[in-house]
Scaffold this active site. Sequence first.
Site, PDB file in Angstrom:
ATOM      1  N   CYS A 277       0.813  -1.219   0.000  1.00  0.00           N
ATOM      2  CA  CYS A 277       0.000   0.000   0.000  1.00  0.00           C
ATOM      3  C   CYS A 277       0.847   1.270   0.000  1.00  0.00           C
ATOM      4  O   CYS A 277       1.376   1.605  -1.056  1.00  0.00           O
ATOM      5  CB  CYS A 277      -1.020  -0.045   1.136  1.00  0.00           C
ATOM      6  SG  CYS A 277      -2.551   0.747   0.657  1.00  0.00           S
ATOM      7  N   HIS A 361      -4.010  -5.214   0.332  1.00  0.00           N
ATOM      8  CA  HIS A 361      -3.573  -5.745   1.628  1.00  0.00           C
ATOM      9  C   HIS A 361      -3.664  -7.267   1.687  1.00  0.00           C
ATOM     10  O   HIS A 361      -4.693  -7.820   2.088  1.00  0.00           O
ATOM     11  CB  HIS A 361      -4.401  -5.108   2.751  1.00  0.00           C
ATOM     12  CG  HIS A 361      -4.046  -3.678   3.000  1.00  0.00           C
ATOM     13  ND1 HIS A 361      -3.139  -3.287   3.958  1.00  0.00           N
ATOM     14  CD2 HIS A 361      -4.440  -2.548   2.367  1.00  0.00           C
ATOM     15  CE1 HIS A 361      -2.997  -1.978   3.919  1.00  0.00           C
ATOM     16  NE2 HIS A 361      -3.780  -1.498   2.964  1.00  0.00           N
ATOM     17  N   GLU A 363      -2.494  -9.194   3.814  1.00  0.00           N
ATOM     18  CA  GLU A 363      -2.675  -9.665   5.190  1.00  0.00           C
ATOM     19  C   GLU A 363      -4.130  -9.682   5.596  1.00  0.00           C
ATOM     20  O   GLU A 363      -4.497 -10.198   6.656  1.00  0.00           O
ATOM     21  CB  GLU A 363      -1.856  -8.796   6.147  1.00  0.00           C
ATOM     22  CG  GLU A 363      -2.503  -7.485   6.560  1.00  0.00           C
ATOM     23  CD  GLU A 363      -2.504  -6.410   5.469  1.00  0.00           C
ATOM     24  OE1 GLU A 363      -1.949  -6.650   4.374  1.00  0.00           O
ATOM     25  OE2 GLU A 363      -3.093  -5.334   5.700  1.00  0.00           O
TER      26      GLU A 363
HETATM   27  N1  LIG Z   1      -3.280   1.675   3.503  1.00  0.00           N
HETATM   28  C1  LIG Z   1      -2.328   2.500   3.025  1.00  0.00           C
HETATM   29  O1  LIG Z   1      -1.121   2.257   3.165  1.00  0.00           O
HETATM   30  C2  LIG Z   1      -2.806   3.783   2.380  1.00  0.00           C
HETATM   31  C3  LIG Z   1      -1.725   4.468   1.552  1.00  0.00           C
HETATM   32  C4  LIG Z   1      -2.027   5.939   1.309  1.00  0.00           C
HETATM   33  N2  LIG Z   1      -2.147   6.664   2.582  1.00  0.00           N
HETATM   34  C5  LIG Z   1      -3.323   6.070   0.505  1.00  0.00           C
HETATM   35  O2  LIG Z   1      -4.344   6.510   1.045  1.00  0.00           O
HETATM   36  O3  LIG Z   1      -3.342   5.719  -0.674  1.00  0.00           O
END
Ligand SMILES: NC(=O)CC[C@H](N)C(=O)O
Length: 387
Positions: A277, A361, A363
């Site tokens: 992410c 994600h 996980e």
């Molecule tokens: N879950 C995250 O790592 C989000 C990554 C970044 N803050 C976004 O909103 O795209």
Amino acid sequence: MRDDDRGRRGGVRAMTRRNARKAWIALADGTVFEGCAAGADGETTGEVVFTTGMTGYQEVLTDPSYCGQIVVMTAPEIGNTGATTEDDEAGKPWVAGFVMHELSPMASNWRSQETLDAYLRRHGVVAIDRVDTRALTRHIRDHGAQAAVIGTSSPEALVAKAKAAPSMAGQDLTGAVTTREPYVWAEGAGVWHVPEGEPTRHVVAVDFGVKKNILRCLVDHGCRVTVVPATTSAKDILAHDPDGVFISNGPGDPAAVAHGIETVRELVGQKPLFGICLGHQMLALALGGKTYKMKFGHRGLNHPVKDLATGRVEITTQNHGFAVDAESLAGKCDVTHVHLNDGTCMGLEHRDSGAFSVQYHPEASAGPHDARYLFKRFVSRMDSAKR
Ligand SMILES: NC(=O)CC[C@H](N)C(=O)O
């Protein structure tokens, strides 16, 4: 009359309940939705976003990636299974505020330690329920994520504060959520997978807001994990003698995390590297790519992603409001995964170093486990590099 017109004209049906205080969520564009004050007393400001996950409200509350954001739950009944510290993805909730259609006044779950309302109050989370969350979600989808304020003063005063609030663009929020000191993480998920024998790979995880279940997955895949603060230099990371480096998820605008981007740039090619992410976005930026802010992002537990190498579609957990412009990395990186709803870049692999990352994600926590294979891929990269 369209739902969001109801919000706009203030004619929204007030779904009040006995002795609950009237509250509002006011958006920067002047739209106001009425509800009832819930959770902690007070007023809060943040970027309002929605998540469509039917389950996992506690994992949402405690995901550090939501720092600075007011999260709308589209699932209508929230809190039915109460709250238990076992389901926290960090040491405390990080959302700026929480919006529900109905906060369940009772919890029915053998694991529950307290009601969700008690949990929100204990942690000082300002919330609002009895909101027409369908109308609010449609408004965000049609008009975009934006600054908002939850409070009990007056709609006019709250709108003025929302209009004056900063945009998420340009904000580096990783300093608020990262660990202050390095620490060793040794806990696996336990219930799903007990690692055989002693961990044989040492991973240094750079904490830009890491979710606990990512660390559990690394342990479950035979890794010893050292978690380091977001500001740790590449030199100090390598001094831990890792077999691989993990770049974590986290809040805010990736392009604003200048120190982290520089660190990732220095790490590429030194050790096998895996990012999730925000880590995906920072790897792209470190390689000279670009990121952009999406209209309202992807947040939920049922997002279809295609693995371009196998053609297999995995259902994924997502929580992001920025994305990588894959074109900006043409010739340097291969796009490995794409989002089937809108074609957004969901995965990258650096041609020269093999560093790889995903926007979603694997996980889960909450959500499906389709993408767990990515942890195996990271482990096999580390094992190959050691041979
Ligand atoms: N879950 C995250 O790592 C989000 C990554 C970044 N803050 C976004 O909103 O795209």
